[in-house]
Each structure stands twice: as structure tokens, then as C-alpha cells.
Design an enzyme around this catalytic site. Structure first.
Site, PDB file in Angstrom:
ATOM      1  N   GLU A   1      -2.007   7.639   1.689  1.00 22.65           N
ATOM      2  CA  GLU A   1      -3.039   7.784   0.846  1.00 22.65           C
ATOM      3  C   GLU A   1      -2.470   8.772  -0.159  1.00 22.65           C
ATOM      4  O   GLU A   1      -1.925  10.004   0.463  1.00 22.65           O
ATOM      5  CB  GLU A   1      -4.320   8.414   1.000  1.00 22.65           C
ATOM      6  CG  GLU A   1      -5.278   6.980   1.021  1.00 22.65           C
ATOM      7  CD  GLU A   1      -6.855   7.533   0.982  1.00 22.65           C
ATOM      8  OE1 GLU A   1      -6.787   8.361   0.927  1.00 22.65           O
ATOM      9  OE2 GLU A   1      -7.356   7.211   1.927  1.00 22.65           O
TER      10      GLU A   1
ATOM     11  N   ASP B   1     -14.110  15.344  -5.532  1.00 23.44           N
ATOM     12  CA  ASP B   1     -13.178  16.362  -4.616  1.00 23.44           C
ATOM     13  C   ASP B   1     -13.508  17.535  -4.299  1.00 23.44           C
ATOM     14  O   ASP B   1     -14.174  18.475  -5.472  1.00 23.44           O
ATOM     15  CB  ASP B   1     -11.900  16.488  -4.918  1.00 23.44           C
ATOM     16  CG  ASP B   1     -11.010  15.331  -4.640  1.00 23.44           C
ATOM     17  OD1 ASP B   1     -11.115  14.675  -3.362  1.00 23.44           O
ATOM     18  OD2 ASP B   1     -10.328  14.572  -5.526  1.00 23.44           O
TER      19      ASP B   1
END
EC number: 4.2.1.20
Lengths: 257, 400
Positions: free
Chosen positions: A48, A59
Site C-alpha cells: 500500500e 490516521d
């Protein structure tokens, strides 16, 4: 390489997949290429490549900091696709980014740029299935998998819809919260995997940072483990990065065999 | 049109983990918004705790000087010193009905955080407020106020260290604690149903104005002017007048230093005036961004307007031409701050000063008509330090 082909290949070898996340451009585009090479050498099956966004709400602090470093070092979507196109590893590349960067470039153009750069999957953490129609169409047209997420609070109709829409794999968030390293992942993973009924490979992420945890997740029934912050932390340290990244990847991959 | 949309704007661009919470909130709001018990309790809080209704005050001296009739809707007199409590009382009560135990909020100038702390203390919630580190510095009196009332204030060090980053951090908290926590958003921003809920709770402002102006003037105003950052006080006073097309509606944005953008930041916060379509913090709206879609840091002398986006319904109303976005710069806002203080004995918040400044600037042009209502959304006590500091800097520059 398409994600499904990778999973088929692994199935024949009776292996599970290691999916590794890094933030592209942290600390530089050139360094990212080397890190991807080290990841694959260590045993990563899918990589990724995070395309950094200024406001990454899903995040935790580790990947936020990586995004900031990458943006300051000049990463942007143009550089990103150029860099991705120059990566010649025999693994599927997946783009992980936030929706505004896709919207701004245009759904169709973004999906096409992915395909042209050899990126065969997209994950967008702030794009639920309800809002994803245009990107979904664009991805289909360009043979790019659009990967949706399932969380511990995803139930009933939403679960069905997300499983029906996802392709490549389904991204299972094992616990509530943002990305980042955690202590205990086994229990929550078991609970959520028990509720998911699908033919699509099940990849578990958020909170996995070592071989022991990876093993627990695999034992709980996952087809893949996704590890991000642990790699990003090594990269952030700046010390002996490629060797340590490779070592962690191989440690994690052992749990997948 | 999807129910979560205002034209092409709005939507729910949030992490999957929040989708069930948004659905739960929407259902709960649908269930209680017309529930007599809920409304009775809300009415009690609005009257007895917040001090509503607020006066619609005829600004005699200002009117005389600028040659048109100017009324001030005195939201600065709401408990806490700003309109923010209208929304926090509504949402906190809703959270109570939903059985949530904890409230979290973002805050820019600290007004919404303070209003959340008030509602939380009074109704018995645990509460935590996220505030950009830059705003903690320039609005530290509000930090003390929140802490006094039992809220934990978290200084957010990421990004531009202002409102946008505080929202990001609050979202991250919510993602983690969604099961027992209500995220009390302070403006008409974020994913559906927030823009609708905040608008509805703030609409009490416009509803009161409708009755008050009829009583005093026997007609609706020619124009209503309100400052707009996220846009909650603007939507609150505009919304009841949306169907009354003869009433012109002016959201005044922060023009900052000037309407220019550098590579990394905007020197203003004027998303409605010069922003572009994009996705920010859960909604498709007008935002300040670079050519790749990275969000630009915004800028304004007023912390409460310092935001890179704007409520999606305002973006929609601007798109269809129902409202007329405009802006004034930092200097004009400061001048209005002094002017209203001297002329009327009312110290306006720097946010509200933008609305006053626009009226001062446009009064003579005829654009606003003869009868204007300004939403005086907050009082200026919290801004004294900022203003004195600017004055000192000015004096220093003059000496050099």
C-alpha cells in the site's frame, strides 16, 4: 499485478498475505522506491502506497507525521504516479489516500492514472460506499479494485453493501480508533471475523506491529495482515531503514506461512 | 437529491466506523425534534439557562452616523457571550436522550468549547474539548473558563494548529470512542446530519428576529448581515428568512490580510467568496485548497472565522444565488470593533465585527436598503488581548 492473482498464487502455496503500508515520499520519492524493494525482499505480498493528504482524519500520530514529512519533501499526486510507475516489483500496488485528492483530480482521471502507473487497488478511508458511486464506476472501467472497509460497528445492511462493493480484498478494521500500533488485537479480530461471510479475501489492519500479533490474526481466520505504522516508525527513525524494514517484513511473513 | 445533500453539496464523507453513529444521530434527532417533552426541556434551558430571548436592539448612534436603520440581534447577551450555547444546549440534550455519557467538541475562538463546557457541566456530562495550539495561545481566557467548568482542554499541535486541526483531532477521538461519546460539532459543517441539526438549533435567532422586527418596524428588514466562518450564526439568522426573497442575506467572511494565496496558505478565510469545490471534514463544500486538493491553512485576525471550509448549505445557497457572499479584511473588522464600542457601548467579538464592518462599508451604497439587521453573534471581551497586542504593534511600527 492484480490483487486477485496474488491471492490465487498464495493460495496455491498455502500462504497468507502480508500487506505493507508506507507513506510515499517519506522521506523522499527515491527513498520510498528503495523501501518498497526492501519490503518485497522481506516478504511483503502487496504494498500500500499512501498518497499523503494534509488532513488525514483516519490516521494516528505516526502516519500523520509521515504525511507531513512527505508533503514537506514535495510529494504530490503527479510525483506519486511517476514514482509508482517506476516501481518494478512483482507485487500488486495499492493506493491509499483521502477523497479530496481524488475528487480534485477527477474520479476518472485518478483511476486511469492509477492503472497507467501499475496501481491495481485504491483504498479511501473517508469514502463510505454511499458516496463512492462515481469512483466505483471509474475503477471498474480501469480494472482497478476499490477496497472498502468493515469495522467492529459495521452491521446488517451496511455490512452486506460493503462486502458486495469491495473487490480485491475487504479491509477489516479490527478495533475502533485510528491507525497505530496496539497491544492486543487477537480478541477483537476474532469477534469481527466471526461475523463476516464473504468469498473476498479478508485483510485485517489497524494495530498489528509484530510477528506474534500477525500470527494471532492469521489464526483467527484472516487471509492477510496489514501492517503500516510499525514500518512507518522505522522509516521515521532514519536509522538503517532498508535493512530493518526488510527484517520486520520477513518476521511478519513467517507468521503468514 | 439525497436527503443528506443541499443541491450538490453536503454528504457523509467520513470513515466507515462513523457511519453507524451518524445514522443513530439522524434517527434520534428525527425522533426527538418534535417531541413535546424534548422541546419543553429545551425551551426551559433556552429561557432559564441561556437567557433567551435576546433583544433586537436599535443601534441609534450607529444608524444616525451611517444613515440607515441598523438593528443588532444581541446574541452577545446569551450566557457565555455568544450564540454558541443555542446549539450546545440542543445537542447536549439530544445526547442525553440518546444515553451518551461523554461530549467532545472542537473549538476555534473557544466560544463553542466554552458553550459545550457549560452544557456539559449543567447536564452532567464528562467533556473534552480540542483546540488548536495557536488558538489556545490567543484565547487563553476561554481555556481557563472551560477548565473551570470541568472540561479537559487538549491543545492540538498538528497542521496549522487552528480550528481545522481541532476538528480532525475531535474526529479521531470520536472514531475511537464512538460507542458512548457524542461529538458536539459547533458549526453547520461536517457530515450530514450535523449541518441540519446545528442550523435548526440556531434558527431560534432568526425566528425571534422575525417577530421582533415585525413588532418594531411592521416589516421584514431589507438585509440581514452575519459573519461566516463555518457559518452557524449566519445560518441561524438566515434560515427562517430563506423563503422571504425580498430579504437580502449577506454572509461576511474573513478577508484576512488580503484575498491572496501563497503555496501553503491562504491569507484569508473566504471559502464562499473564493474557495473551490472539494471534500473537507465530511462534507462536499467550498474549501481553500491547492491545485492537488491539499487543504490550505486559512488566516484571520478572528480565531472563530479562521477556517478553510464553510457549511455545505451556505455553499448551496450561494450557488443558487439566495445569499450574497462578501468579505471584509482584518483592518476593516478592527475599525468596526472600535466603532461599535465607542458609538453604542457594545464591544463586539472580532467575528461579529466583520458583519458590522460590512454594514459600515456598504451603508451608503444603497446595496443594503434602509433597514438592516446585524447578527451580533458574540461579545468582544475574549478579544481584548488580541486587539491590544495589535495596537501595540501598530504603535511600534509608527515609531520606527
Amino acid at each position: 499485478m492484480r490483487i486477485a492473482d496474488k491471492f490465487t498464487e498464495l493460495k496455491e502455496k498455502n500462504e497468507k498475505a502480508l500487506i505493507a503500508y508506507v507513506c510515499a515520499g517519506d522521506p523522499s520519492a527515491e527513498a520510498t522506491k528503495e523501501i518498497v524493494h526492501a519490503l518485497v525482499k522481506g516478504g511483503a505480498d502487496i504494498v500500500e502506497l499512501g498518497l499523503p493528504f494534509s488532513d488525514p482524519v483516519a490516521d494516528g500520530p505516526t502516519i500523520q507525521a509521515a504525511s507531513t514529512r512527505a508533503l514537506e519533501a514535495g510529494m504530490n499526486p503527479d510525483v506519486y504516479f511517476e514514482m509508482a510507475a517506476s516501481i518494478k516489483e512483482n507485487v500488486p500496488l495499492v493506493c491509499m489516500t483521502y477523497y479530496n485528492l481524488i475528487y480534485k483530480r477527477g474520479n476518472e482521471k485518478f483511476a486511469r492514472d492509477c492503472a497507467d502507473a501499475g496501481i491495481t487497488g485504491i483504498i479511501v478511508p473517508d469514502l463510505p460506499a454511499e458516496e463512492a458511486e462515481e469512483l466505483h464506476v471509474a475503477c471498474k472501467k480501469n480494472s482497478v479494485d476499490l477496497i472498502f472497509l468493515i469495522t467492529p460497528v459495521t452491521t446488517g445492511k451496511r455490512m452486506e453493501k460493503n462486502l458486495e462493493k469491495t473487490s480485491g480484498f475487504v479491509y477489516i478494521v479490527s478495533r475502533l480508533g485510528v491507525t497505530g500500533e496496539r497491544v492486543d488485537v487477537a480478541e477483537s479480530t476474532k469477534n469481527i471475523l466471526a461475523r463476516i461471510d464473504t468469498e473476498v479475501p479478508k485483510a485485517v489492519g489497524f494495530g498489528i506491529s509484530n510477528g506474534q500479533q500477525a500470527l494471532e490474526v492469521i489464526k483467527a481466520g484472516a487471509d492477510a495482515v496489514i501492517v503500516g505504522s510499525a514500518f512507518v516508525s522505522i522509516i521515521a527513525s532514519g536509522e538503517d531503514v532498508n535493512r530493518r524494514v526488510e527484517k520486520l517484513a520477513s518476521e511478519l511473513k513467517i507468521s503468514c506461512r | 437529491m439525497k436527503k443528506s445533500m443541499y443541491g450538490k453539496f453536503g454528504g457523509q464523507f467520513v470513515p466507515e466506523v462513523l457511519m453507524p453513529a451518524l445514522t443513530e444521530l439522524e434517527e434520534a434527532y428525527g425522533r426527538y425534534k418534535d417531541d413535546p417533552e424534548f422541546l419543553k426541556e429545551l425551551d426551559y434551558y433556552m429561557k432559564e439557562f441561556a437567557g433567551r430571548e435576546t433583544p433586537l436592539y436599535f443601534a441609534r448612534n450607529l444608524s444616525k452616523k451611517y444613515g440607515i436603520k441598523i438593528y443588532l440581534k444581541r446574541e452577545d447577551l446569551v450566557h457565555g457571550g455568544a450564540h454558541k450555547l443555542n446549539n450546545t444546549l440542543g445537542q447536549a440534550l439530544l445526547a442525553k436522550y440518546m444515553g451518551k455519557k461523554r461530549l467532545i467538541a472542537e473549538t476555534g475562538a473557544g466560544q463553542h468549547g466554552t458553550a459545550t463546557a457549560m452544557a456539559a457541566a449543567n447536564m452532567g456530562f464528562e467533556s473534552e474539548v480540542y483546540m488548536g495550539a495557536k488558538d489556545v495561545m490567543r484565547q487563553h481566557m476561554n481555556v481557563y473558563r472551560m477548565e473551570l467548568m470541568g472540561s479537559k482542554v487538549n491543545a492540538v499541535e498538528s497542521g496549522s494548529k487552528t480550528l481545522k486541526d481541532a476538528i480532525n483531532e475531535a474526529l479521531r477521538d470520536w472514531v475511537t470512542n464512538v460507542e458512548h461519546t457524542h461529538y458536539l460539532i459547533g458549526s453547520v459543517v461536517g457530515p450530514h446530519p450535523y449541518p441540519m441539526i446545528v442550523r435548526d438549533f440556531q434558527s431560534v435567532i432568526g425566528k425571534e428576529v422575525k417577530e421582533q422586527i415585525m413588532e418594531k418596524e411592521g416589516r421584514y428588514p431589507d438585509s440581514i448581515v452575519a459573519c461566516a466562518g463555518g457559518g452557524s450564526n449566519a445560518m441561524g439568522i438566515f434560515y427562517p428568512f430563506i423563503e422571504d426573497n425580498e430579504v437580502k442575506l449577506f454572509p461576511v467572511e474573513a478577508g484576512g490580510k488580503e484575498l491572496k494565496t501563497t503555496e501553503k496558505e491562504a491569507l484569508h478565510s473566504a471559502s464562499l467568496c473564493v474557495g473551490e469545490e472539494g471534500i473537507l471534514q465530511g462534507a462536499h463544500t467550498l474549501i481553500l485548497q491547492d491545485k492537488y486538493g491539499q487543504i490550505l491553512e486559512s488566516s484571520s485576525v478572528s480565531a472563530g472565522l479562521d477556517y478553510s471550509g464553510v457549511g455545505p448549505e451556505l455553499a448551496y445557497l450561494a450557488d443558487i444565488g439566495r445569499i450574497k457572499p462578501c468579505c471584509v479584511n482584518d483592518d476593516e473588522a478592527l475599525e468596526a470593533f472600535y466603532e461599535l464600542s465607542r458609538l453604542e457601548g457594545i464591544i463586539p467579538a472580532l467575528e461579529s465585527s466583520h458583519a458590522v464592518a460590512y454594514v459600515m462599508k456598504m451603508a451608503k451604497t444603497g446595496e443594503l436598503g434602509d433597514l438592516v439587521v446585524i447578527n451580533l453573534s458574540g461579545r468582544g471581551d475574549k478579544d481584548l488581548e488580541t486587539v491590544f497586542k495589535l495596537k501595540k504593534e501598530e504603535a511600534k511600527e509608527a515609531c520606527q
